[in-house]
Enzyme design. Structure first.
Site, short mmCIF file in Angstrom:
data_model
loop_
_atom_site.label_atom_id
_atom_site.label_comp_id
_atom_site.label_asym_id
_atom_site.label_seq_id
_atom_site.Cartn_x
_atom_site.Cartn_y
_atom_site.Cartn_z
N ARG A 34 44.13 49.23 44.13
CA ARG A 34 45.12 48.89 45.14
C ARG A 34 44.87 47.45 45.53
O ARG A 34 43.78 46.92 45.28
CB ARG A 34 45.05 49.82 46.36
CG ARG A 34 43.72 49.86 47.06
CD ARG A 34 43.68 50.97 48.09
NE ARG A 34 42.38 51.06 48.74
CZ ARG A 34 42.09 50.44 49.87
NH1 ARG A 34 42.98 49.68 50.47
NH2 ARG A 34 40.89 50.59 50.42
N HIS A 178 35.10 24.11 58.82
CA HIS A 178 35.08 22.77 58.24
C HIS A 178 35.74 22.78 56.87
O HIS A 178 35.85 23.82 56.23
CB HIS A 178 33.65 22.23 58.11
CG HIS A 178 32.82 22.95 57.09
ND1 HIS A 178 32.25 24.19 57.33
CD2 HIS A 178 32.45 22.61 55.83
CE1 HIS A 178 31.57 24.58 56.26
NE2 HIS A 178 31.68 23.64 55.33
N PHE A 330 34.71 36.80 30.09
CA PHE A 330 35.97 36.62 29.36
C PHE A 330 36.66 35.33 29.79
O PHE A 330 37.15 34.56 28.94
CB PHE A 330 36.90 37.82 29.61
CG PHE A 330 38.25 37.67 28.93
CD1 PHE A 330 38.39 37.92 27.58
CD2 PHE A 330 39.35 37.25 29.65
CE1 PHE A 330 39.63 37.75 26.95
CE2 PHE A 330 40.59 37.08 29.04
CZ PHE A 330 40.72 37.35 27.69
#
Length: 360
Positions: A34, A178, A330
């Site tokens: 999800r 910052h 990959f």
């Protein structure tokens, strides 16, 4: 022109090519449990404000400031500031020295000359950018402009990069709000590829590549997250990462520093809105944002034509990347990215969230 069929295409992986720099991205929707499940939740320990170098009262612990906004016109390197800029205490590049470009056989190298600065965005140690007043965010953006303009006066520096790392996973080493700036003697490869693609498109069609992209996306609507008077927020077609967003000025403009006061105000509102939405939807994830703007237009010896068409063919923009997935073997081995959340789905989730915020 057909709208993107989300119901069909989210069931399979796709290879998508970025129309600007030609980078290929794998959209692998089936890998996502999800949208929020891919986030790597982190618990970060805060530090005492008494020892935080970015907090008021500790100005003596940082290098001397190079810029600050003080409404009361106080003393330099003292408290009373709203935004403060200091050299990075541990810089990636140093501002002193000459470039001294050299060759060593087939290799090229030069001295690590550049500017590395920290933009301390607020005196408030625990402030969240999404909760800051629009007026404060505008001051931060105006500080970006001032530092870019100032550093362009140094002809050694061809490009100034503004970026923000939020939380440790995204590269932040201190929790105090910052962002950072690095000015370098070369144009970064990613930006260079954008510039070259923009110039090719303009030379062929006499139109801005980015304007063409915006016009098409606004007609389709599938990946438009937010549209304001001056800006469009898109989930890019070939998004590398889940919920990656790009913010573009609607009016053609090649340089961030050329915005007027109204546009800076609208950009501050847009940024606040998007950051608040992302925080709510994705449970305050780590993120990076990066400003892509025009390189320094300083003339180059022997190359008078270099980037001379920028005013017509480039279009500055702002890239926002939540750090919900990790770059692994990959990606390093192929240069491809695997994105488990289709940008159409991400845009729809964020639109719904923004709609809920507007009606609540």
């Amino acid at each position: 022109m057909c709208s993107y069929d989300l119901e069909v295409n989210q069931k399979m992986s796709e290879l998508r090519r970025d129309p600007i720099i030609g980078r290929w991205v794998i959209i692998a929707a089936r890998r996502a449990e999800r949208p929020v499940a891919v986030a790597d939740r982190e618990m970060e320990e805060d530090i005492d404000t008494k020892v935080c170098p970015f907090c008021p009262g500790n100005e003596h612990t940082t290098p001397p400031e190079v810029f600050a906004i003080r409404p009361s016109g106080g003393k330099q390197n003292s408290s009373g500031w709203l935004v403060r800029v200091v050299p990075n205490k541990y810089p990636a590049l140093t501002i002193e020295g000459e470039l001294n470009r050299q060759g060593l056989g087939m290799f090229d190298y030069m001295n690590g000359v550049g500017a590395h600065e920290v933009i301390i965005e607020t005196p408030e140690h625990k402030a969240h950018l999404a909760d800051m007043p629009v007026s404060q965010i505008k001051l931060i953006l105006l500080t970006y402009r001032e530092r870019i303009v100032d550093l362009r006066g140094d002809k050694r520096f061809l490009y100034t990069l503004i970026f923000r790392n939020y939380k440790a996973t995204a590269g932040a080493t201190l929790p105090h709000p910052h962002s950072q700036l690095i000015a370098i003697a070369i144009t970064p490869e990613i930006v260079k590829r954008e510039l070259e693609a923009a110039r090719r498109h303009f030379m062929e069609k006499q139109r801005c590549l980015f304007c063409d992209l915006l016009n098409q996306e606004l007609k389709l609507g599938d990946r438009v997250v937010l549209e304001t008077k001056h800006f469009v927020v898109l989930a890019p077609f070939a998004a590398r990462f889940p919920y990656e967003l790009h913010i573009y000025p609607k009016e053609h403009c090649h340089d961030f520093v050329l915005m007027n006061e109204e546009q800076f105000e609208d950009f501050a509102v847009t940024l606040k809105t998007i950051l608040g939405c992302i925080r709510d939807v994705l449970c305050d994830p780590p993120y990076n944002y990066v400003l892509h703007t025009s390189p320094n237009p300083v003339p180059r010896p022997g190359r008078p034509e270099y980037w001379q068409t920028l005013e017509y063919d480039y279009h500055w923009h702002f890239e926002f990347i939540p750090r919900l997935t990790k770059v692994a073997g990959f990606e390093w081995g192929t240069g491809f990215y695997i994105n488990p959340v289709p940008p159409e789905l991400a845009a729809n989730v964020l639109r719904q969230a923004l709609s809920s915020r507007d009606t609540s």
